[in-house]
Scaffold this motif. Structure first.
Motif, mmCIF file in Angstrom:
data_model
loop_
_atom_site.group_PDB
_atom_site.id
_atom_site.type_symbol
_atom_site.label_atom_id
_atom_site.label_comp_id
_atom_site.label_asym_id
_atom_site.label_seq_id
_atom_site.Cartn_x
_atom_site.Cartn_y
_atom_site.Cartn_z
ATOM 1 N N ASP A 92 10.416 0.372 -1.729
ATOM 2 C CA ASP A 92 11.374 0.912 -2.679
ATOM 3 C C ASP A 92 10.665 1.866 -3.638
ATOM 4 N N ALA A 93 11.432 2.451 -4.572
ATOM 5 C CA ALA A 93 10.890 3.467 -5.473
ATOM 6 C C ALA A 93 9.780 2.913 -6.355
ATOM 7 N N ARG A 94 9.897 1.650 -6.742
ATOM 8 C CA ARG A 94 8.880 1.044 -7.595
ATOM 9 C C ARG A 94 7.533 0.961 -6.881
ATOM 10 N N ILE A 95 7.567 0.573 -5.612
ATOM 11 C CA ILE A 95 6.342 0.487 -4.824
ATOM 12 C C ILE A 95 5.717 1.873 -4.657
ATOM 13 N N VAL A 96 6.545 2.866 -4.373
ATOM 14 C CA VAL A 96 6.047 4.237 -4.178
ATOM 15 C C VAL A 96 5.424 4.765 -5.458
ATOM 16 N N ARG A 97 6.075 4.545 -6.581
ATOM 17 C CA ARG A 97 5.558 5.035 -7.861
ATOM 18 C C ARG A 97 4.194 4.407 -8.178
ATOM 19 N N GLY A 98 4.092 3.099 -8.000
ATOM 20 C CA GLY A 98 2.810 2.433 -8.236
ATOM 21 C C GLY A 98 1.742 2.902 -7.276
ATOM 22 N N ALA A 99 2.142 3.178 -6.028
ATOM 23 C CA ALA A 99 1.183 3.642 -5.021
ATOM 24 C C ALA A 99 0.603 4.994 -5.400
ATOM 25 N N ILE A 100 1.418 5.853 -5.988
ATOM 26 C CA ILE A 100 0.938 7.178 -6.408
ATOM 27 C C ILE A 100 -0.135 7.037 -7.476
ATOM 28 N N PHE A 101 0.124 6.211 -8.491
ATOM 29 C CA PHE A 101 -0.865 6.031 -9.556
ATOM 30 C C PHE A 101 -2.095 5.280 -9.064
ATOM 31 N N LEU A 102 -1.897 4.359 -8.104
ATOM 32 C CA LEU A 102 -3.037 3.654 -7.529
ATOM 33 C C LEU A 102 -3.926 4.624 -6.766
ATOM 34 N N THR A 103 -3.309 5.591 -6.084
ATOM 35 C CA THR A 103 -4.068 6.617 -5.372
ATOM 36 C C THR A 103 -4.810 7.529 -6.342
ATOM 37 N N ILE A 104 -4.162 7.875 -7.458
ATOM 38 C CA ILE A 104 -4.819 8.702 -8.476
ATOM 39 C C ILE A 104 -6.031 7.977 -9.044
ATOM 40 N N CYS A 105 -5.860 6.711 -9.371
ATOM 41 C CA CYS A 105 -6.969 5.912 -9.904
ATOM 42 C C CYS A 105 -8.119 5.845 -8.905
ATOM 43 N N THR A 106 -7.795 5.562 -7.653
ATOM 44 C CA THR A 106 -8.821 5.437 -6.622
ATOM 45 C C THR A 106 -9.511 6.769 -6.367
ATOM 46 N N THR A 107 -8.767 7.866 -6.437
ATOM 47 C CA THR A 107 -9.358 9.199 -6.287
ATOM 48 C C THR A 107 -10.412 9.436 -7.356
ATOM 49 N N GLY A 108 -10.103 9.064 -8.592
ATOM 50 C CA GLY A 108 -11.064 9.237 -9.672
ATOM 51 C C GLY A 108 -12.326 8.439 -9.469
ATOM 52 N N VAL A 109 -12.183 7.191 -9.049
ATOM 53 C CA VAL A 109 -13.366 6.354 -8.837
ATOM 54 C C VAL A 109 -14.182 6.887 -7.662
ATOM 55 N N PHE A 110 -13.513 7.400 -6.635
ATOM 56 C CA PHE A 110 -14.225 8.031 -5.528
ATOM 57 C C PHE A 110 -15.007 9.249 -5.996
#
Length: 430
Positions: A238-256
């Motif tokens: 659902d939209a909530r999962i997608v929204r959290g996934a986007i920010f989780l990807t942003i966070c992980t990109t930064g740590v990478f």
């Protein structure tokens, strides 16, 4: 209610679905897979100068190959994540490990740069399957109270793979010379991975939690086909999962971005500062051990204060570590080497993120979601970011390395908008 009915209605969870032997086998192969996954990029970054000399190109050309390899892993995250959610964790583990081993062995014999680059793209595609499958296997078999701690140990094996690669290539290059040394290291590591793939085919248990989730998905498809939508369960995010996934990807990109600024540039930076191969290897080994320790501290803390707070704290450490290196890393070479320990522990957020990502996605698309998040972040953070950093720095390795602090800031901001998953019960439904 009879016992058969009780068994049929009992939820299939990570805590109840496995024998101790099965759980230990899954963890063992997850650890080995994590070690192998980290070898992919370090097969290029540690002997970067040796590879450039062998093929008669500049260092930036090899960095470009690292970028292509990382971008290929994005495709692997999609492909192998889909395979793992469709046909199982075990067969996918065997497939990506076997494909990677072939690419490493073949790459060790190739003298043409174009063909060598092709083998690295194949290796990147293969290793794109590693994270999603490994952490799906782990989270679907490990009990929740200490999942953060054990996940940090598993994530630490990714960085331990750096240490193994450094030691293998240091030994082969020291004994056999630059060109023959890195080639022998490639072949040796590739053969070892092939042995692991064969052992997994016979010994790795399939995820019982995934099997239950897959059976439910098949039942849902049958209900929809029969026009009985009321019996169907939701299979798409659902939209909530997608929204959290986007920010989780942003966070992980930064740590990478923070981690691969160190991994990509630190070995060559030390050599450029005049350190010998043996001395730089010792310095990098110390940094690697500090990195593993920081992973475990962050992961253990996440079981107590939650995934979000632990990641936030780790990224704050990264901002400070990279900042100190930027300020004092340009002086005495030994001061620079000591200051390099800041970036070495500046991406401790990975001690939390592996567990957090795998907990975040439901079982029915855990491998796919985890793989996409991790490898999109990796493709940008470890592929495009180092290439951009060295261009911005005008080839100055110290500045390029210090720019990893930008990644720590990005990780800090991204983690603030992701739901916390500490103590989540992993089941066929969640």
């Amino acid at each position: 209610m009879n016992s058969a009915t009780e068994r049929s209605t009992t939820p299939v969870t990570a805590a109840t679905a496995y024998t101790p032997r099965q759980r230990h086998l899954i963890l063992t192969f997850a650890i080995i897979g994590a070690l192998i996954e980290c070898m992919e990029l370090n097969l290029l970054s540690f002997p970067l100068r040796d590879l450039a000399t062998s093929f008669g190109v500049e260092n930036q050309t090899i960095v470009g190959i690292i970028t292509l390899q990382s971008l290929a892993s994005i495709g692997g995250g999609f492909l192998f994540g889909w395979i793992a959610d469709r046909w199982g964790r075990r067969i996918t583990f065997v497939l990506f490990t076997g494909l990677y081993s072939v690419a490493a062995v073949v790459g060790g014999f190739i003298t043409d740069l174009g063909l060598f680059t092709a083998t690295r793209v194949v290796a990147g595609l293969a290793m794109g399957g590693a994270f999603g499958v490994i952490f799906a296997m782990f989270s679907e078999s490990w009990k929740s109270p200490k999942r953060g701690f054990m996940g940090s140990v598993l994530q630490g094996m990714f960085i331990a793979g750096t240490l193994i690669t450094q030691l293998v290539l240091f030994t082969t290059i020291s004994l056999l010379g630059s060109d023959s040394g890195w080639r022998t290291g490639f072949v040796g590591i590739g053969v070892g991975c092939l042995i692991v793939a064969g052992a997994a085919f016979f010994l790795l248990p399939e995820s019982t939690v995934w099997q239950a989730a897959r059976a439910a998905t098949v039942s849902t498809a049958a209900a929809v086909a029969a026009g009985e939508e009321t019996k169907a369960v939701r299979t798409r995010p659902d939209a909530r999962i997608v929204r959290g996934a986007i920010f989780l990807t942003i966070c992980t990109t930064g740590v990478f971005a923070a981690s691969y600024s160190y991994i990509t540039f630190a070995p060559t930076f030390l050599r450029a500062e005049g350190f010998s191969l043996s001395t730089s290897t010792v310095i990098l080994t110390v940094g690697t051990l500090l990195g593993i320790a920081s992973y475990i501290v962050a992961g253990t803390l996440s079981d107590r204060v939650g995934r979000r707070r632990a990641t936030l704290g780790a990224c704050l450490v990264g901002v400070v570590g990279f900042g100190l290196f930027a300020l004092i890393g340009g002086g005495n070479v030994w001061v620079a080497a000591v200051a390099l320990m800041g970036p070495a522990i500046g991406y401790a957020g990975f001690g939390v993120l592996g567990t957090w990502i795998s907990e975040y996605y439901p079982t029915r698309y855990r491998a796919f979601g985890s793989g996409v998040t991790y490898y999109v972040a990796r493709g940008i953070g470890s592929g495009l970011f180092p290439l951009a950093a060295i261009a911005i720095a005008g080839g100055d390795l110290r500045i390029a390395l210090a720019l990893g602090g930008v990644g720590a800031v990005l990780g800090l901001v991204g983690c603030l908008f992701v739901p916390d998953t500490a103590n989540k019960v992993i089941s066929a439904e969640a």
